[in-house]
Design a protein around this motif. Structure first.
Motif, PDB file in Angstrom:
ATOM      1  N   ALA A  87     -62.128  53.848  26.581  1.00 47.95           N
ATOM      2  CA  ALA A  87     -63.513  53.875  26.304  1.00 47.95           C
ATOM      3  C   ALA A  87     -64.170  55.421  26.646  1.00 47.95           C
ATOM      4  O   ALA A  87     -64.865  55.995  26.205  1.00 47.95           O
ATOM      5  N   TRP A  88     -63.394  55.725  27.772  1.00 45.69           N
ATOM      6  CA  TRP A  88     -63.916  57.164  28.161  1.00 45.69           C
ATOM      7  C   TRP A  88     -63.490  58.133  27.326  1.00 45.69           C
ATOM      8  O   TRP A  88     -64.231  59.057  27.028  1.00 45.69           O
ATOM      9  N   ARG A  89     -62.314  58.101  26.639  1.00 40.83           N
ATOM     10  CA  ARG A  89     -61.874  59.155  25.680  1.00 40.83           C
ATOM     11  C   ARG A  89     -62.674  58.807  24.271  1.00 40.83           C
ATOM     12  O   ARG A  89     -62.910  59.803  23.671  1.00 40.83           O
ATOM     13  N   ALA A  90     -62.892  57.693  24.071  1.00 41.83           N
ATOM     14  CA  ALA A  90     -63.637  57.495  22.882  1.00 41.83           C
ATOM     15  C   ALA A  90     -65.230  57.911  22.916  1.00 41.83           C
ATOM     16  O   ALA A  90     -65.752  58.458  21.840  1.00 41.83           O
ATOM     17  N   ARG A  91     -65.631  58.062  24.029  1.00 39.98           N
ATOM     18  CA  ARG A  91     -67.041  58.773  24.012  1.00 39.98           C
ATOM     19  C   ARG A  91     -66.964  60.258  24.055  1.00 39.98           C
ATOM     20  O   ARG A  91     -67.926  60.978  24.225  1.00 39.98           O
ATOM     21  N   ARG A  92     -65.830  60.956  24.466  1.00 36.11           N
ATOM     22  CA  ARG A  92     -65.645  62.300  24.311  1.00 36.11           C
ATOM     23  C   ARG A  92     -65.853  62.959  22.962  1.00 36.11           C
ATOM     24  O   ARG A  92     -65.353  62.451  22.004  1.00 36.11           O
ATOM     25  N   THR A  93     -66.713  63.876  23.009  1.00 35.84           N
ATOM     26  CA  THR A  93     -67.190  64.513  21.761  1.00 35.84           C
ATOM     27  C   THR A  93     -67.067  66.193  22.222  1.00 35.84           C
ATOM     28  O   THR A  93     -67.198  66.504  23.287  1.00 35.84           O
ATOM     29  N   GLY A  94     -67.077  66.888  21.052  1.00 35.69           N
ATOM     30  CA  GLY A  94     -67.074  68.397  21.309  1.00 35.69           C
ATOM     31  C   GLY A  94     -65.912  69.192  20.990  1.00 35.69           C
ATOM     32  O   GLY A  94     -64.975  68.575  20.389  1.00 35.69           O
ATOM     33  N   PRO A  95     -65.958  70.335  21.330  1.00 36.11           N
ATOM     34  CA  PRO A  95     -64.612  71.189  20.814  1.00 36.11           C
ATOM     35  C   PRO A  95     -63.644  70.857  21.858  1.00 36.11           C
ATOM     36  O   PRO A  95     -63.677  70.589  22.827  1.00 36.11           O
ATOM     37  N   GLY A  96     -62.449  70.633  21.011  1.00 35.86           N
ATOM     38  CA  GLY A  96     -61.068  70.361  21.917  1.00 35.86           C
ATOM     39  C   GLY A  96     -60.829  69.078  21.850  1.00 35.86           C
ATOM     40  O   GLY A  96     -59.961  68.578  22.567  1.00 35.86           O
ATOM     41  N   THR A  97     -61.748  68.100  21.927  1.00 37.37           N
ATOM     42  CA  THR A  97     -61.524  66.621  22.038  1.00 37.37           C
ATOM     43  C   THR A  97     -60.994  65.863  20.690  1.00 37.37           C
ATOM     44  O   THR A  97     -60.820  64.886  20.948  1.00 37.37           O
ATOM     45  N   ALA A  98     -60.899  66.654  19.664  1.00 36.54           N
ATOM     46  CA  ALA A  98     -60.142  65.580  18.615  1.00 36.54           C
ATOM     47  C   ALA A  98     -58.827  65.512  18.673  1.00 36.54           C
ATOM     48  O   ALA A  98     -58.349  64.859  18.204  1.00 36.54           O
ATOM     49  N   ALA A  99     -58.177  66.558  19.300  1.00 37.37           N
ATOM     50  CA  ALA A  99     -56.798  66.741  19.424  1.00 37.37           C
ATOM     51  C   ALA A  99     -56.420  65.870  20.542  1.00 37.37           C
ATOM     52  O   ALA A  99     -56.462  66.124  21.723  1.00 37.37           O
ATOM     53  N   ARG A 100     -55.733  64.655  20.515  1.00 37.52           N
ATOM     54  CA  ARG A 100     -55.449  63.713  21.670  1.00 37.52           C
ATOM     55  C   ARG A 100     -53.997  63.785  21.864  1.00 37.52           C
ATOM     56  O   ARG A 100     -53.064  63.018  21.361  1.00 37.52           O
TER      57      ARG A 100
END
Length: 293
Positions: A25-38
């Motif tokens: 859930a924490w990762r799903a809330r992350r937005t912004g530059p660099g967060t798309a690449a998991r």
């Protein structure tokens, strides 16, 4: 998770199932530059933090089969700052209390403080000398429930008196656990702590040491002494290596969620897993019938 030989500190499948929803859930809330690449597996990030917590190695000495140490520390710092570490810790503590037939909200607690030496990377302004213990470093002010599970932690310079830290800690306890009405303390806490607790609706009782020579577990208070013993079995906590006091607090919370260490830590209780003896001779349910929880 990448195929590698497991470390003893790795989180098991059963344990990961308990805490994975919080991190996903924490990762799903992350937005912004660099967060798309998991790129990195969250479970491996947790494993790396637990490895540092148990072995006491510097971050840059993480084995190469973990994610890069700078990445691991970045997650560690972010989870501390946004409350994720606290959330996971509280989740597991509550599950552990329920597994022991207790309410998630305790009614009684124990308070104490522990002074530890610091490492060279800790700023001089963040450490002082505990005149009573003759230790230069930091002091951990801790409140646990009657199972020894941490309810509140405050990390200060070692020169801060137990009474001063105790008042601040009681404020945190009253805010986070308003059901607590009884706290046991040792003789190092002055009457002002008792008065401060009374103002919060908490009866603070000092448990005096016996006059007889030799070691003798103190009623009610020995549970928190055992908790301090758990801390010392995690080498990252045998000395305070964290540059920031709040990161030191987070490392204590990771200790309580760690797999390695005493049989009594939270995850071992929850998984009902068989572990080798650690030499503990004290039962994990000391309170008995009629004792506040």
């Amino acid at each position: 998770m990448s195929a590698r030989r497991p470390y003893r500190s790795d989180v098991s499948d059963a344990h990961w199932a308990l805490i994975e929803p919080v991190f996903t859930a924490w990762r799903a809330r992350r937005t912004g530059p660099g967060t798309a690449a998991r790129v990195h597996d969250l479970r491996e990030i947790v494993n790396a933090i637990l490895y540092v917590n148990r072995t006491g190695i510097p971050w840059e000495y993480l084995p190469h089969d973990f994610p890069p140490y700078k990445t691991v520390y970045d997650y560690y710092a972010k989870w501390e700052a946004d409350g994720t570490t606290q959330q996971v810790h509280d989740l597991l503590r509550n599950k552990t209390r329920r597994s022991h037939g207790r309410s998630t909200q305790p009614t009684a607690a124990v308070i104490d403080a522990q002074s530890v030496k610091t490492s060279a990377n800790v700023a001089e302004t963040s450490q002082r000398i505990d005149a009573g213990k003759k230790i230069k470093g930091r002091k951990r002010h801790v409140i646990t429930d009657t199972l020894g599970l941490v309810l509140a932690v405050l990390v200060t310079a070692a020169s801060v008196h137990d009474t001063t830290g105790g008042k601040l800690l009681l404020d945190d306890l009253a805010a986070a656990h308003p059901t607590v009405s009884k706290v046991w303390a040792d003789g190092g806490y002055q009457s002002s702590v008792l008065n401060h607790g009374a103002g919060l609706g908490i009866d603070v009782e000092v448990v005096q040491r016996p006059r007889t020579k030799g070691f003798e577990p103190l009623p009610k208070r020995w549970m928190i002494e055992r908790t301090f013993g758990w801390l010392m079995q995690h080498r990252r906590l045998a000395r305070d290596y964290e540059a920031l006091p709040q990161r030191s607090r987070a490392m204590i919370q990771w200790m309580q969620t760690a797999l390695a260490g005493p049989v009594c830590t939270m995850l071992r209780r929850l998984a009902s897993r068989t572990w080798p003896t650690t030499g503990c001779r004290i039962t994990c349910s000391p309170c008995g019938p009629g004792t506040p929880t």
